[in-house]
Design an enzyme around this catalytic site. Structure first.
Site, PDB file in Angstrom:
ATOM      1  CG  ASP A  52     -43.127 -65.990  -2.354  1.00 34.53           C
ATOM      2  OD1 ASP A  52     -43.360 -65.641  -1.188  1.00 34.53           O
ATOM      3  OD2 ASP A  52     -43.564 -65.395  -3.361  1.00 34.53           O
ATOM      4  CG  HIS A  84     -48.445 -62.968  -6.975  1.00 28.31           C
ATOM      5  ND1 HIS A  84     -47.404 -62.223  -6.461  1.00 28.31           N
ATOM      6  CD2 HIS A  84     -49.014 -63.602  -5.915  1.00 28.31           C
ATOM      7  CE1 HIS A  84     -47.352 -62.422  -5.148  1.00 28.31           C
ATOM      8  NE2 HIS A  84     -48.305 -63.255  -4.794  1.00 28.31           N
ATOM      9  CG  ASP A  85     -50.705 -60.745  -4.176  1.00 28.06           C
ATOM     10  OD1 ASP A  85     -51.213 -61.841  -4.477  1.00 28.06           O
ATOM     11  OD2 ASP A  85     -49.842 -60.617  -3.291  1.00 28.06           O
ATOM     12  CD  GLU A  99     -47.047 -59.555   0.685  1.00 26.96           C
ATOM     13  OE1 GLU A  99     -47.888 -59.259  -0.171  1.00 26.96           O
ATOM     14  OE2 GLU A  99     -47.103 -60.612   1.348  1.00 26.96           O
ATOM     15  CG  ASP A 145     -46.819 -64.605   1.627  1.00 29.87           C
ATOM     16  OD1 ASP A 145     -47.041 -63.947   0.606  1.00 29.87           O
ATOM     17  OD2 ASP A 145     -47.719 -65.140   2.314  1.00 29.87           O
TER      18      ASP A 145
HETATM   19  C1  GLC Z   1     -49.266 -62.483   0.104  1.00 33.90           C
HETATM   20  C2  GLC Z   1     -49.165 -63.095  -1.271  1.00 33.90           C
HETATM   21  C3  GLC Z   1     -50.543 -63.433  -1.741  1.00 33.90           C
HETATM   22  C4  GLC Z   1     -51.147 -64.420  -0.793  1.00 33.90           C
HETATM   23  C5  GLC Z   1     -51.099 -63.918   0.641  1.00 33.90           C
HETATM   24  C6  GLC Z   1     -51.314 -65.036   1.597  1.00 33.90           C
HETATM   25  O1  GLC Z   1     -49.926 -61.269   0.094  1.00 33.90           O
HETATM   26  O2  GLC Z   1     -48.486 -62.247  -2.130  1.00 33.90           O
HETATM   27  O3  GLC Z   1     -50.550 -63.941  -3.042  1.00 33.90           O
HETATM   28  O4  GLC Z   1     -52.465 -64.680  -1.154  1.00 33.90           O
HETATM   29  O5  GLC Z   1     -49.857 -63.374   0.979  1.00 33.90           O
HETATM   30  O6  GLC Z   1     -50.231 -65.920   1.528  1.00 33.90           O
END
Ligand code: GLC
Ligand code: CA
Length: 546
Positions: free
Chosen positions: A90, A322-323, A250, A196
């Site tokens: 990540d 994980h979100d 992402e 991310d």
């Molecule tokens: C992304 C991650 C998440 C995090 C956010 C801020 O969405 O997947 O877990 O809280 O970014 O880094």
């Protein structure tokens, strides 16, 4: 290719302190290989004060002591490679931790080498002398996106929690740092990055106000897909290219048209986009704004991306990470736990693209329901709880947390019915879902009908089938609220994936051109499937050859 995601803190504790770590990961590598995946994506392993569990990085070139040493990471990396899999890290570069040495220096004053590493703005002074924030943006975790730093008498921007200050990517030195971080891990042998909230890294220069009445995402038009994003991504791409590294970005709140800018063609700046549409079949934009699950909404999301990227780019396919809360609890059924867990697997694993499987998803893990908000650790859940719907009865407010909290995806993985679900010999750092006595890996390992073995068979089937890998996608009966049927076709071969989302028997016909008698069954989640008659959450995969 398919990818298994590890959120290490809850994966497996190898040294008996109650926290998942790289020793535990090492012990489970054969298990991961047995799933038939090709790569592992590790959610952040870096040192972090854990304001957002690793997504607040305080050192990009080290391993969190809770998870082991750099040496242990290299051991894992070598073993993953020896098993024929890849490692994806990540890369969290929209923001750092507020404890990162860059930020500690930056907040100290306006004239040190790190002063301009973050996005600082003067307060707007009211006539009374009181401060107004530099603009009206909200943080995505609720509350204002600005926090005061007294030493500079300025505010810093944080699109996430106040412990996650946004980096100033317009500063070329910051981009040098990012390239140096990438090289550090790529030199070590890492194979790629999941990047991310990467579409947020370039902010509109003037940081204009967003819509005043829109909560949480009002500033988004000015930080998503920003003015210099393509250029910055191009710079990072150049590094990745030197190493042949994979880049998965992402991209919250995106659409096909926006995504295509990043992932098409030889000179693309990313290889895949993680978009959020499949996460919205039971909510409005975020799980916190919950509504009843709609299969039609899910199918529309699937087909929009399958059709939109077909022949142009590769989809990232997922139903959990994980979100997001656990998918059986959202789109499936506890009553038909095994059936719906396997049906949901069939619903996405045979689409075109790269499937992701999140730890515990292959075991059918489900949501937790903790009694009070104090028991939850997710900063997003806590903020939402404390800022919205304050006049509702407490029970209703907790329900909103139960259906939305990211903590449901972060309970320890249920390996067996031993104490602490076999996750640790010590008291685990977070609640274990008490259904571990029935839902666990050991119970499913040798059961041919288990969710775990369905994932294995599905991934293997996919890997050895050109039609499932490269064939076209077509959805049938899109208007049906209980049936999801899609076709994958290549040359003379046609495959139908037929799935019921009904709690009782569902009858369906085949599309024109398919004759029931000539279909060959490839996989199903019930014994002796019959074409045209589906039992609750039955999934059938049939093949026709010319
Ligand atoms: C992304 C991650 C998440 C995090 C956010 C801020 O969405 O997947 O877990 O809280 O970014 O880094
Ligand atoms: Ca540990």
């Amino acid at each position: 290719m398919s990818i298994y995601q590890i959120w290490v803190r809850s994966f497996c504790d190898g040294n008996g302190d109650g926290i998942g770590d790289l020793y535990g990961v090492y012990d489970k590598l054969d298990y991961i290989r047995s799933l038939g995946v090709d790569a592992i994506w590790f959610s952040p392993l870096y040192p972090s004060p854990n304001a957002d569990f690793g997504y607040d990085v305080s050192d990009y070139k080290a391993i969190h002591p809770d998870y082991g040493t750099m040496e242990q990471f290299q051991k894992v990396l070598a073993r993953v490679h020896a098993l024929g899999m890849k490692v994806i890290l990540d890369l969290v570069i929209n923001h750092t931790s507020d404890q990162h040495p860059w930020f500690l220096a930056s907040r100290r004053g306006k004239d040190n080498p790190y002063s301009d590493y973050y996005i600082w703005r003067d307060p707007i002074l009211k006539r009374s002398g009181a401060h107004r924030l530099p603009n009206n943006w909200s943080s995505q975790f609720a509350g204002p996106a600005w926090e005061y730093g007294a030493e500079r008498d300025q505010y810093y921007l944080h699109l996430f929690s106040k412990n996650q200050p946004d980096l100033n990517m317009d500063n070329p030195r910051v981009r040098d740092e990012i390239r140096s971080i990438m090289r550090f891990w790529l030199e070590m042998g890492v194979d790629g990055f999941r990047e991310d909230v990467i579409t947020y890294i370039s902010k509109h220069e003037k940081l204009p106000n967003g819509l005043p009445w829109l909560p949480v995402i009002n500033g988004m038009p000015y930080y998503r897909d920003g003015p210099n994003l393509m250029r910055y991504l191009g710079e990072f791409r150049a590094v990745a290219r030197e190493y042949g590294a994979l880049q998965i970005g992402e991209a919250p709140m995106t659409n096909v048209k926006r995504a295509l800018r990043y992932v098409v063609g030889e000179d693309r700046v990313l290889d895949m986009i993680i978009q959020f549409d499949p996460m919205m079949a039971d909510c409005f934009m975020t799980e916190y704004l919950h509504h009843a699950f709609s299969l039609r909404k899910l199918k529309r999301a699937f087909s929009r991306w399958q059709n939109g990227l077909n022949g142009k780019a590769w989809n990232a396919l997922y139903l959990e990470n994980h979100d997001h809360p656990r998918v059986i609890s959202r789109y499936g059924s506890m009553r038909f736990w095994r059936e719906s867990g396997t049906a949901l697997a069939a619903a996405y694993l045979f689409q075109q693209g790269c499937p992701f499987v999140y730890q515990g998803q292959e075991l059918g893990m489900t949501n937790i329901k903790l009694r009070s908000i104090e028991q939850y650790l997710d900063v997003a859940s806590k903020n939402l709880y404390h800022m919205f719907h304050k006049n509702e009865p407490q029970e209703k407010r907790m329900q909103r947390i139960h259906v939305s909290s990211r903590d449901s995806a972060r309970t320890p993985v249920q390996w067996s019915d031993a104490p602490n679900a076999g996750f640790s010999t010590a008291e685990p750092w977070f609640y274990v879902n008490q259904n571990y006595r029935t839902i666990n890996a050991a119970a499913q390992e040798n059961d041919p009908g288990s969710i775990l073995n369905f994932y294995r068979r599905a991934l293997e089937l996919r890997k050895n089938c050109e039609t499932l890998l490269f064939g076209g996608y077509r959805e049938w009966f899109p208007g049906s609220a209980k049936l999801y049927m899609y076709e994958r076709a290549l040359e003379g071969e046609r495959i139908l994936v037929i799935i019921s989302f009904r709690h009782s028997e569902l009858r369906c016909r085949l599309p024109e051109g398919f004759s029931a008698g000539r279909g060959e069954l490839l996989l199903g989640n019930y014994p002796e499937p019959e074409i045209g008659t589906l039992r609750p959450y039955e999934a059938q995969i049939w093949r026709w050859r010319r």
